[in-house]
Design a protein around this motif. Structure first.
Motif, PDB file in Angstrom:
ATOM      1  N   SER A  84       6.379  -5.230  10.069  1.00 17.24           N
ATOM      2  CA  SER A  84       5.408  -4.240   9.627  1.00 17.24           C
ATOM      3  C   SER A  84       5.827  -3.640   8.269  1.00 17.24           C
ATOM      4  CB  SER A  84       5.261  -3.198  10.724  1.00 17.24           C
ATOM      5  OG  SER A  84       4.915  -1.980  10.197  1.00 17.24           O
ATOM      6  N   ARG A 107       4.755  -6.083   5.681  1.00 14.61           N
ATOM      7  CA  ARG A 107       3.307  -6.035   5.461  1.00 14.61           C
ATOM      8  C   ARG A 107       2.922  -4.816   4.630  1.00 14.61           C
ATOM      9  NH1 ARG A 107       3.306  -7.344  11.234  1.00 14.61           N
ATOM     10  NH2 ARG A 107       3.228  -9.624  11.363  1.00 14.61           N
ATOM     11  N   LEU A 139       3.407  -5.791   1.275  1.00 13.69           N
ATOM     12  CA  LEU A 139       2.320  -6.693   0.843  1.00 13.69           C
ATOM     13  C   LEU A 139       1.057  -5.918   0.472  1.00 13.69           C
ATOM     14  CD1 LEU A 139       2.731  -9.727   3.271  1.00 13.69           C
ATOM     15  CD2 LEU A 139       2.850  -9.799   0.779  1.00 13.69           C
ATOM     16  N   GLU A 168      -0.499  -6.102  -3.259  1.00  8.72           N
ATOM     17  CA  GLU A 168      -1.932  -6.417  -3.454  1.00  8.72           C
ATOM     18  C   GLU A 168      -2.463  -5.630  -4.665  1.00  8.72           C
ATOM     19  OE1 GLU A 168      -5.054  -8.557  -2.534  1.00  8.72           O
ATOM     20  OE2 GLU A 168      -3.790  -8.398  -0.749  1.00  8.72           O
ATOM     21  N   HIS A 191       5.661 -13.853   2.864  1.00 10.79           N
ATOM     22  CA  HIS A 191       5.036 -14.561   3.980  1.00 10.79           C
ATOM     23  C   HIS A 191       6.050 -15.452   4.696  1.00 10.79           C
ATOM     24  CE1 HIS A 191       0.976 -13.121   3.829  1.00 10.79           C
ATOM     25  NE2 HIS A 191       0.997 -13.203   2.504  1.00 10.79           N
ATOM     26  N   PHE A 207       2.652  -3.884  23.609  1.00  8.95           N
ATOM     27  CA  PHE A 207       3.026  -3.688  22.207  1.00  8.95           C
ATOM     28  C   PHE A 207       2.483  -2.340  21.759  1.00  8.95           C
ATOM     29  CE2 PHE A 207       1.880  -4.166  17.631  1.00  8.95           C
ATOM     30  CZ  PHE A 207       3.159  -4.327  17.133  1.00  8.95           C
ATOM     31  N   LYS A 260       2.848   2.642  15.648  1.00 11.35           N
ATOM     32  CA  LYS A 260       2.538   3.954  15.098  1.00 11.35           C
ATOM     33  C   LYS A 260       1.261   3.875  14.276  1.00 11.35           C
ATOM     34  CE  LYS A 260       6.691   4.061  13.307  1.00 11.35           C
ATOM     35  NZ  LYS A 260       8.011   4.294  12.734  1.00 11.35           N
ATOM     36  N   THR A 284       0.218   1.272  10.848  1.00  8.67           N
ATOM     37  CA  THR A 284       1.070   0.082  10.909  1.00  8.67           C
ATOM     38  C   THR A 284       0.197  -1.126  10.582  1.00  8.67           C
ATOM     39  OG1 THR A 284       2.406   1.059  12.665  1.00  8.67           O
ATOM     40  CG2 THR A 284       2.545  -1.330  12.410  1.00  8.67           C
ATOM     41  N   ILE A 285       0.671  -1.958   9.659  1.00 12.55           N
ATOM     42  CA  ILE A 285      -0.087  -3.166   9.347  1.00 12.55           C
ATOM     43  C   ILE A 285       0.271  -4.232  10.379  1.00 12.55           C
ATOM     44  CG2 ILE A 285      -0.734  -4.804   7.531  1.00 12.55           C
ATOM     45  CD1 ILE A 285      -0.966  -2.161   6.343  1.00 12.55           C
ATOM     46  N   LEU A 286      -0.706  -4.664  11.137  1.00 12.17           N
ATOM     47  CA  LEU A 286      -0.442  -5.654  12.179  1.00 12.17           C
ATOM     48  C   LEU A 286      -0.521  -7.070  11.632  1.00 12.17           C
ATOM     49  CD1 LEU A 286      -2.584  -4.071  15.041  1.00 12.17           C
ATOM     50  CD2 LEU A 286      -0.141  -3.803  14.643  1.00 12.17           C
ATOM     51  N   ALA A 321      -1.192  -9.121   7.722  1.00 13.51           N
ATOM     52  CA  ALA A 321      -1.444  -9.000   6.283  1.00 13.51           C
ATOM     53  C   ALA A 321      -2.362 -10.131   5.838  1.00 13.51           C
ATOM     54  CB  ALA A 321      -0.131  -9.062   5.513  1.00 13.51           C
ATOM     55  N   ALA A 322      -3.132  -9.873   4.799  1.00 10.23           N
ATOM     56  CA  ALA A 322      -3.947 -10.940   4.223  1.00 10.23           C
ATOM     57  C   ALA A 322      -3.005 -12.061   3.781  1.00 10.23           C
ATOM     58  CB  ALA A 322      -4.744 -10.415   3.038  1.00 10.23           C
ATOM     59  N   GLY A 323      -3.398 -13.305   4.039  1.00  7.92           N
ATOM     60  CA  GLY A 323      -2.548 -14.432   3.670  1.00  7.92           C
ATOM     61  C   GLY A 323      -1.630 -14.878   4.791  1.00  7.92           C
ATOM     62  N   GLU A 324      -1.574 -14.066   5.832  1.00  3.57           N
ATOM     63  CA  GLU A 324      -0.681 -14.363   6.959  1.00  3.57           C
ATOM     64  C   GLU A 324      -1.493 -14.997   8.084  1.00  3.57           C
ATOM     65  OE1 GLU A 324       2.247 -11.768   9.926  1.00  3.57           O
ATOM     66  OE2 GLU A 324       0.924 -10.752   8.542  1.00  3.57           O
ATOM     67  N   LYS A 383      -0.990 -14.205  14.524  1.00  7.57           N
ATOM     68  CA  LYS A 383      -0.145 -14.751  15.578  1.00  7.57           C
ATOM     69  C   LYS A 383      -0.551 -14.294  16.970  1.00  7.57           C
ATOM     70  CE  LYS A 383       3.635 -14.944  12.293  1.00  7.57           C
ATOM     71  NZ  LYS A 383       3.246 -13.916  11.290  1.00  7.57           N
ATOM     72  N   TYR A 384      -1.333 -13.220  17.054  1.00  2.51           N
ATOM     73  CA  TYR A 384      -1.648 -12.662  18.373  1.00  2.51           C
ATOM     74  C   TYR A 384      -3.125 -12.354  18.556  1.00  2.51           C
ATOM     75  CZ  TYR A 384       3.375 -11.807  18.643  1.00  2.51           C
ATOM     76  OH  TYR A 384       4.727 -11.965  18.669  1.00  2.51           O
ATOM     77  N   TYR A 403      -9.643  -4.797   7.081  1.00  7.01           N
ATOM     78  CA  TYR A 403     -10.256  -4.558   5.773  1.00  7.01           C
ATOM     79  C   TYR A 403      -9.891  -5.650   4.787  1.00  7.01           C
ATOM     80  CZ  TYR A 403      -5.758  -2.478   4.291  1.00  7.01           C
ATOM     81  OH  TYR A 403      -4.444  -2.254   3.981  1.00  7.01           O
ATOM     82  N   TYR A 458      -6.577  -7.554   6.045  1.00  4.98           N
ATOM     83  CA  TYR A 458      -5.482  -6.757   6.581  1.00  4.98           C
ATOM     84  C   TYR A 458      -5.982  -6.120   7.862  1.00  4.98           C
ATOM     85  CZ  TYR A 458      -2.974  -7.104   2.155  1.00  4.98           C
ATOM     86  OH  TYR A 458      -2.300  -7.570   1.071  1.00  4.98           O
ATOM     87  N   ARG A 489      -0.762  -7.933  24.170  1.00  2.00           N
ATOM     88  CA  ARG A 489      -1.164  -9.007  23.269  1.00  2.00           C
ATOM     89  C   ARG A 489      -0.596 -10.337  23.757  1.00  2.00           C
ATOM     90  NH1 ARG A 489       2.647  -7.950  17.870  1.00  2.00           N
ATOM     91  NH2 ARG A 489       4.630  -8.404  18.884  1.00  2.00           N
TER      92      ARG A 489
END
Lengths: 184, 194
Positions: free
Chosen positions: A15, A18, A21, A25, A130, B33, B36, B39-41, B43-46, B49-50, B62, B97, B108
């Protein structure tokens, strides 16, 4: 030493990446000139900071991948940080308000060139993040305590895999704060 | 069965009930899971996984375009799935994102396991196809709204679907979902009779 739930630690570090990231951006809309402008105090430009971070990613990512692929230990549910890992991480990590605790000097080999293509450094940096996210996911199947990764300082100084991750990411956070100050 | 899984089962039963074998195989893969707020779960480009099932909290997906222009695509909250749907199903890197807007609690399951189970069990396949159908229904409906509704109408449509959001999350995200800037949104909020 601090004990962590291993999966929770890896999730938290992911996290953190990210969050970095999301910030990088915003750097995509900066011009090459903006990225290569030196800091007001003559310090590194954003491009130079990114190259500095790329230098470490280029060293650590293959080391970690190599270590993980040859590791045959099973994942443990907890991770206990080592004293050296804790020391390094705490030294690096910025405080909650983004301030760094102490000024540090980078080792000679990690000092970036003056002229750089900031756009390219940014792209490389994002690619590395990544890769780091993938590696953090794979690490959920590895014992973070047992596998040790040689630091870039010396092959003889090794950190537990869990500490290597904490250290790398704290180092990145520190320098991302630096970029924020340069581009203010 | 613990309460979280029971909630998931009720949610799935309403879409397409699984038989006992299918449910047993599916239910073992869900792990708790918590995250907080902010929290970025993903990211763009990723790769996603879940597949998440939301038990608590609000999340948003977004998109960030040229010059940091941002579009809020969707909000998710309990009880529903979350995760970047197209990326989960195709394995292509996410365009979006995904972040928590409030402290959130989920269960998850890894996307890989979902794919395996879709291959193994016809019921799981049907379930996911149907769930995707409902999602697509929502997306297409919103597409129509985006094209023909005024800002006020979009806002009223959102309030009808998700009346609680206004109390739960900062208004700037609702403004972003409606494609407005925050100032215009607060003017709208003041003028609309709810």
């Amino acid at each position: 030493m601090t004990a962590y739930n291993a999966t929770a630690l890896l999730d938290e570090l992911s996290s953190d990446i990210r969050t970095i990231l999301v910030y990088t951006e915003t750097l995509k809309s900066k011009t090459t000139e903006e990225l290569s402008k030196p800091a007001a105090d003559g310090g590194w430009s954003a491009a130079q900071v990114l190259e500095h971070l790329n230098f470490y990613a280029a060293y650590y990512l293959p080391e970690i991948e190599k270590g993980m692929s040859s590791s045959n230990s099973n994942a443990k549910s907890f991770f206990k940080s080592g004293w050296l890992g804790n020391y390094f991480t705490n030294m690096m990590a910025p405080k909650a308000d983004g301030q760094v605790k102490s000024k540090m000097k980078s080792p000679k080999n990690a000092i970036p060139a003056k002229t750089l293509d900031g756009k390219k450094e940014l792209e490389t940096f994002i690619t590395y993040q990544h890769q780091l996210l993938n590696v953090l996911e794979i690490a959920k199947k590895v014992n973070l305590n047992k596998l040790r990764i040689a630091t870039s300082l010396s092959k003889l100084i090794k950190l537990k895999l869990g500490d290597t991750f904490r250290f790398i990411i704290a180092h990145e956070q520190r320098h991302i704060e630096q970029i924020k100050r340069v581009l203010l | 069965m613990n309460e979280d899984l029971l909630l998931l089962k009720q949610f799935l039963d309403a879409i397409h009930p699984l038989n006992d074998d299918e449910w047993t195989d599916l239910s073992v893969h869900w792990k708790p899971f918590i995250a907080k707020r902010k929290t970025i779960l993903t990211a763009a480009g990723e790769k996603e996984k879940y597949l998440y099932f939301v038990l608590q909290g609000v999340q948003r997906a977004y998109y960030v375009g040229e010059n940091e222009r941002e579009a809020t695509i969707v909000f998710t909250y309990a009880p529903s799935f979350s995760g970047v749907a197209d990326a989960i199903l195709t394995g292509v890197p996410s365009l979006f994102y995904l972040e928590t807007l409030t402290a959130s609690r989920f269960i998850r399951m890894p996307a890989v396991e979902l794919h395996n189970l879709m291959d193994k069990h016809k019921g799981v396949h049907t379930l996911i196809t149907r769930a995707l159908g409902y999602t697509l229904h929502g997306v297409l409906k919103r597409q129509a709204e985006v094209q023909i509704f005024t800002a006020e109408e979009k806002f009223k449509a959102l309030l009808q679907r998700s009346p609680h959001l206004l109390q739960l999350i900062p208004h700037k995200y609702i403004a972003s979902y409606l494609g407005m800037d925050a100032t215009n949104f607060s003017k709208l909020l003041a003028s609309v009779e709810i």
